[in-house]
Design a protein around this motif. Structure first.
Motif, PDB file in Angstrom:
ATOM      1  N   ARG A  64       0.916  -1.158   0.010  1.00 38.91           N
ATOM      2  CA  ARG A  64       0.035  -0.074   0.105  1.00 38.91           C
ATOM      3  C   ARG A  64       0.828   1.168   0.002  1.00 38.91           C
ATOM      4  NH1 ARG A  64      -5.092  -0.024   3.504  1.00 38.91           N
ATOM      5  NH2 ARG A  64      -4.990  -1.917   2.269  1.00 38.91           N
ATOM      6  N   ILE A  65       0.787   2.086  -0.992  1.00 42.80           N
ATOM      7  CA  ILE A  65       1.611   3.042  -1.262  1.00 42.80           C
ATOM      8  C   ILE A  65       0.479   4.432  -1.128  1.00 42.80           C
ATOM      9  CG2 ILE A  65       2.801   4.521  -2.779  1.00 42.80           C
ATOM     10  CD1 ILE A  65       4.467   1.985  -1.974  1.00 42.80           C
ATOM     11  N   THR A  66       0.879   5.258  -0.207  1.00 43.75           N
ATOM     12  CA  THR A  66       0.079   6.635  -0.109  1.00 43.75           C
ATOM     13  C   THR A  66       0.043   7.717  -0.945  1.00 43.75           C
ATOM     14  OG1 THR A  66       1.790   7.625   1.532  1.00 43.75           O
ATOM     15  CG2 THR A  66      -0.012   6.084   2.677  1.00 43.75           C
ATOM     16  N   SER A  67       1.133   7.547  -1.764  1.00 47.60           N
ATOM     17  CA  SER A  67       1.128   8.655  -2.948  1.00 47.60           C
ATOM     18  C   SER A  67       0.644   8.068  -4.259  1.00 47.60           C
ATOM     19  CB  SER A  67       2.528   9.041  -3.073  1.00 47.60           C
ATOM     20  OG  SER A  67       2.799   9.836  -4.112  1.00 47.60           O
ATOM     21  N   SER A  68      -0.279   8.456  -4.884  1.00 47.71           N
ATOM     22  CA  SER A  68      -0.688   8.005  -6.105  1.00 47.71           C
ATOM     23  C   SER A  68       0.416   8.110  -7.161  1.00 47.71           C
ATOM     24  CB  SER A  68      -2.135   8.491  -6.646  1.00 47.71           C
ATOM     25  OG  SER A  68      -1.967  10.164  -6.657  1.00 47.71           O
ATOM     26  N   VAL A  69       0.943   9.190  -7.245  1.00 50.58           N
ATOM     27  CA  VAL A  69       2.027   9.473  -8.191  1.00 50.58           C
ATOM     28  C   VAL A  69       3.238   8.590  -8.196  1.00 50.58           C
ATOM     29  CG1 VAL A  69       3.748  11.027  -9.005  1.00 50.58           C
ATOM     30  CG2 VAL A  69       1.625  12.059  -8.257  1.00 50.58           C
ATOM     31  N   LEU A  70       3.679   8.287  -6.750  1.00 51.43           N
ATOM     32  CA  LEU A  70       4.718   7.136  -6.746  1.00 51.43           C
ATOM     33  C   LEU A  70       4.064   5.840  -7.323  1.00 51.43           C
ATOM     34  CD1 LEU A  70       7.480   6.471  -5.680  1.00 51.43           C
ATOM     35  CD2 LEU A  70       6.374   6.223  -3.429  1.00 51.43           C
ATOM     36  N   ARG A  71       2.925   5.494  -6.605  1.00 47.06           N
ATOM     37  CA  ARG A  71       2.232   4.202  -7.068  1.00 47.06           C
ATOM     38  C   ARG A  71       2.360   4.156  -8.426  1.00 47.06           C
ATOM     39  NH1 ARG A  71      -1.638   4.667  -3.984  1.00 47.06           N
ATOM     40  NH2 ARG A  71      -3.209   5.480  -5.488  1.00 47.06           N
ATOM     41  N   GLU A  72       1.941   5.160  -9.267  1.00 43.07           N
ATOM     42  CA  GLU A  72       1.974   4.959 -10.789  1.00 43.07           C
ATOM     43  C   GLU A  72       3.511   4.675 -11.419  1.00 43.07           C
ATOM     44  OE1 GLU A  72       0.303   4.835 -14.707  1.00 43.07           O
ATOM     45  OE2 GLU A  72      -0.947   4.894 -12.667  1.00 43.07           O
ATOM     46  N   GLU A  73       4.430   5.676 -10.882  1.00 42.85           N
ATOM     47  CA  GLU A  73       5.621   5.468 -11.067  1.00 42.85           C
ATOM     48  C   GLU A  73       6.435   4.085 -10.959  1.00 42.85           C
ATOM     49  OE1 GLU A  73       8.317   7.242 -12.717  1.00 42.85           O
ATOM     50  OE2 GLU A  73       6.501   8.493 -13.322  1.00 42.85           O
ATOM     51  N   LEU A  74       6.082   3.300  -9.678  1.00 45.31           N
ATOM     52  CA  LEU A  74       6.304   2.020  -9.399  1.00 45.31           C
ATOM     53  C   LEU A  74       5.714   1.104 -10.288  1.00 45.31           C
ATOM     54  CD1 LEU A  74       6.500   2.334  -5.453  1.00 45.31           C
ATOM     55  CD2 LEU A  74       8.514   2.136  -7.109  1.00 45.31           C
ATOM     56  N   SER A  75       4.525   1.053 -10.592  1.00 41.58           N
ATOM     57  CA  SER A  75       3.822   0.327 -11.568  1.00 41.58           C
ATOM     58  C   SER A  75       4.639   0.066 -12.809  1.00 41.58           C
ATOM     59  CB  SER A  75       2.370   0.722 -11.843  1.00 41.58           C
ATOM     60  OG  SER A  75       2.420   1.831 -12.553  1.00 41.58           O
ATOM     61  N   TYR A  76       5.341   0.791 -13.277  1.00 43.68           N
ATOM     62  CA  TYR A  76       5.990   0.781 -14.431  1.00 43.68           C
ATOM     63  C   TYR A  76       7.225  -0.197 -14.463  1.00 43.68           C
ATOM     64  CZ  TYR A  76       3.532   4.785 -16.485  1.00 43.68           C
ATOM     65  OH  TYR A  76       2.626   5.525 -16.717  1.00 43.68           O
ATOM     66  N   GLY A  77       7.564  -0.585 -13.195  1.00 41.04           N
ATOM     67  CA  GLY A  77       8.774  -1.419 -12.964  1.00 41.04           C
ATOM     68  C   GLY A  77       8.582  -2.681 -11.831  1.00 41.04           C
ATOM     69  N   LYS A  78       7.311  -3.091 -11.921  1.00 38.01           N
ATOM     70  CA  LYS A  78       6.966  -3.971 -11.151  1.00 38.01           C
ATOM     71  C   LYS A  78       8.004  -5.450 -11.339  1.00 38.01           C
ATOM     72  CE  LYS A  78       1.825  -3.183 -10.535  1.00 38.01           C
ATOM     73  NZ  LYS A  78       0.605  -3.892 -10.532  1.00 38.01           N
ATOM     74  N   ASP A  79       8.134  -5.918 -12.667  1.00 41.14           N
ATOM     75  CA  ASP A  79       9.058  -6.854 -13.033  1.00 41.14           C
ATOM     76  C   ASP A  79      10.281  -6.712 -12.040  1.00 41.14           C
ATOM     77  OD1 ASP A  79       6.842  -8.187 -14.362  1.00 41.14           O
ATOM     78  OD2 ASP A  79       7.272  -7.613 -16.116  1.00 41.14           O
ATOM     79  N   LYS A  80      10.862  -5.542 -12.431  1.00 38.72           N
ATOM     80  CA  LYS A  80      12.216  -5.528 -11.711  1.00 38.72           C
ATOM     81  C   LYS A  80      12.296  -5.429 -10.466  1.00 38.72           C
ATOM     82  CE  LYS A  80      16.013  -2.169 -12.237  1.00 38.72           C
ATOM     83  NZ  LYS A  80      16.641  -0.851 -12.770  1.00 38.72           N
TER      84      LYS A  80
END
Length: 100
Positions: A64-80
């Motif tokens: 659970r990430i409280t920042s929607s912007v950070l959550r979106e950025e991290l979603s691009y690198g899920k596999d990594k």
């Protein structure tokens, strides 16, 4: 009460602890703690300040990430991120990552 294995020879503490964990079926709980520690170690303070919850369930890591912007950025690198966590744990524990 769980059966305990008696060692007749001298054994390393590592072998004794592995046997204890196996006999008492504690590996799932230990993996949950290890994954949480690995997340906070690998992600650094910039991300962990916005991390609210880290939960491992059936190979899926829910964060659970409280920042929607950070959550979106991290979603691009899920596999990594999954690969980094498994490399840190030295075994394939996490199969998928869900960011909430």
């Amino acid at each position: 009460m769980a059966k305990t294995k008696r060692f007749n020879e001298e054994n390393s503490i590592e072998d004794v602890l592995k046997a204890f964990i196996e006999v008492n079926k504690l590996s799932a709980g230990i993996e949950k703690v290890d994954v949480r520690e690995a997340w906070f170690k690998l992600m650094g303070t910039g991300i962990t300040n916005y991390t609210d919850e880290v939960l491992l369930k059936n190979g899926t890591l829910y964060v659970r990430i409280t920042s929607s912007v950070l959550r979106e950025e991290l979603s691009y690198g899920k596999d990594k991120i999954v690969a980094m966590l498994n490399e840190e744990l030295k075994k394939d524990v996490v199969t998928t990552l869900v960011l909430r």
